[in-house]
Design an enzyme around this catalytic site. Structure first.
Site, PDB file in Angstrom:
ATOM      1  CE1 TYR A 103      58.354  53.042  65.491  1.00 29.15           C
ATOM      2  CE2 TYR A 103      58.275  53.446  67.863  1.00 29.15           C
ATOM      3  CZ  TYR A 103      57.721  53.589  66.603  1.00 29.15           C
ATOM      4  OH  TYR A 103      56.535  54.276  66.440  1.00 29.15           O
TER       5      TYR A 103
ATOM      6  CG  ASN B  36      60.819  56.471  59.173  1.00 27.28           C
ATOM      7  OD1 ASN B  36      59.656  56.886  59.244  1.00 27.28           O
ATOM      8  ND2 ASN B  36      61.300  55.558  60.003  1.00 27.28           N
TER       9      ASN B  36
ATOM     10  CG  HIS C 159      50.663  58.396  60.256  1.00 26.33           C
ATOM     11  ND1 HIS C 159      50.725  57.302  59.423  1.00 26.33           N
ATOM     12  CD2 HIS C 159      51.599  58.174  61.222  1.00 26.33           C
ATOM     13  CE1 HIS C 159      51.629  56.446  59.887  1.00 26.33           C
ATOM     14  NE2 HIS C 159      52.178  56.947  60.969  1.00 26.33           N
TER      15      HIS C 159
ATOM     16  CG  ASP D 120      51.464  69.224  48.296  1.00 25.10           C
ATOM     17  OD1 ASP D 120      50.856  68.253  47.807  1.00 25.10           O
ATOM     18  OD2 ASP D 120      50.881  70.191  48.834  1.00 25.10           O
TER      19      ASP D 120
ATOM     20  CG  HIS E 145      57.028  53.585  57.966  1.00 24.16           C
ATOM     21  ND1 HIS E 145      56.925  54.781  58.636  1.00 24.16           N
ATOM     22  CD2 HIS E 145      56.479  53.782  56.746  1.00 24.16           C
ATOM     23  CE1 HIS E 145      56.315  55.658  57.850  1.00 24.16           C
ATOM     24  NE2 HIS E 145      56.039  55.079  56.695  1.00 24.16           N
ATOM     25  CG  LEU E 146      62.633  52.034  62.208  1.00 22.16           C
ATOM     26  CD1 LEU E 146      62.845  52.928  63.429  1.00 22.16           C
ATOM     27  CD2 LEU E 146      63.896  51.249  61.910  1.00 22.16           C
ATOM     28  CB  SER E 147      56.782  49.794  63.561  1.00 21.82           C
ATOM     29  OG  SER E 147      56.164  50.968  63.060  1.00 21.82           O
TER      30      SER E 147
ATOM     31  NE  ARG F 201      51.458  54.276  65.658  1.00 22.64           N
ATOM     32  CZ  ARG F 201      52.097  55.326  66.170  1.00 22.64           C
ATOM     33  NH1 ARG F 201      52.834  56.098  65.398  1.00 22.64           N
ATOM     34  NH2 ARG F 201      52.016  55.602  67.461  1.00 22.64           N
TER      35      ARG F 201
HETATM   36  C1  DQA Z   1      57.489  55.091  62.161  1.00 29.97           C
HETATM   37  C2  DQA Z   1      56.000  54.776  62.327  1.00 29.97           C
HETATM   38  C3  DQA Z   1      55.192  56.036  62.621  1.00 29.97           C
HETATM   39  O1  DQA Z   1      53.817  55.718  62.766  1.00 29.97           O
HETATM   40  C4  DQA Z   1      55.676  56.663  63.915  1.00 29.97           C
HETATM   41  O2  DQA Z   1      55.006  57.879  64.153  1.00 29.97           O
HETATM   42  C5  DQA Z   1      57.155  56.839  63.953  1.00 29.97           C
HETATM   43  C6  DQA Z   1      58.033  55.809  63.381  1.00 29.97           C
HETATM   44  C7  DQA Z   1      58.314  53.807  61.940  1.00 29.97           C
HETATM   45  O3  DQA Z   1      59.450  53.933  61.498  1.00 29.97           O
HETATM   46  O4  DQA Z   1      57.841  52.709  62.238  1.00 29.97           O
HETATM   47  O5  DQA Z   1      57.663  57.796  64.547  1.00 29.97           O
HETATM   48  O6  DQA Z   1      57.656  55.901  61.010  1.00 29.97           O
END
Ligand code: DQA
Length: 142
Positions: free
Chosen positions: A22, A71, A77, A84, A97-99, A108
């Site tokens: 992150y 985000n 997931h 919806d 997403h950060l990652s 994921r």
């Molecule tokens: C996330 C990725 C998700 O899988 C995880 O549950 C997060 C952060 C991300 O920003 O990379 O809480 O959304």
């Protein structure tokens, strides 16, 4: 542009989460970074650990904002309800997403919510948010 930036569960605790996934910035620092990079736009940042609070924000976004960056964190997931709500929301939407989810655990790899957005950016840490603003500028055209 008026842009709503929604952040889901546990993103308020980035300082306690793995830096290799992150990055090193807190959510407040990510917010400041985005505001500094895009002074021409106005931003409303909101974080919640509660699914219904995120849904309430999405439901009222069309009346007040030109674009939405979300985000959904872990809810990406699991949450058909957020999906919806995004489907109903008529403004442009980008999931961030950060990652880089593609190289993480299998659970994921599927985002239920991404297909309800115009596009999806993952893996660039705080720059996922900056990229989303840049792309909203292109697709909203304001
Ligand atoms: C996330 C990725 C998700 O899988 C995880 O549950 C997060 C952060 C991300 O920003 O990379 O809480 O959304």
């Amino acid at each position: 542009m008026k842009i709503l930036v929604l952040n889901g569960p546990n993103l308020n605790l980035l300082d306690k989460r793995p830096v290799e996934e992150y990055g090193t910035l807190t959510l407040n620092e990510i917010e400041s970074n985005v505001r500094q990079n895009f002074p021409a736009h106005s931003f409303d940042f909101f974080q919640s650990n509660i699914e219904g609070e995120l849904i309430n924000k999405i439901q009222s976004a069309s009346e007040k904002f030109d674009g939405l960056i979300i985000n959904p964190a872990g809810y990406s997931h699991t949450s058909i309800a957020i999906k919806d709500a995004l489907d109903i929301c008529s403004i442009r939407k980008i999931e961030v997403h950060l990652s880089n989810l593609a190289v993480r655990e299998n659970f994921r790899h599927t985002s239920l919510t991404a297909s309800s957005c115009d596009g999806y950016i993952a893996g660039f840490r705080e720059n996922s948010y900056n990229a989303a603003v840049y792309l909203l500028e292109k697709i909203v055209g304001k």
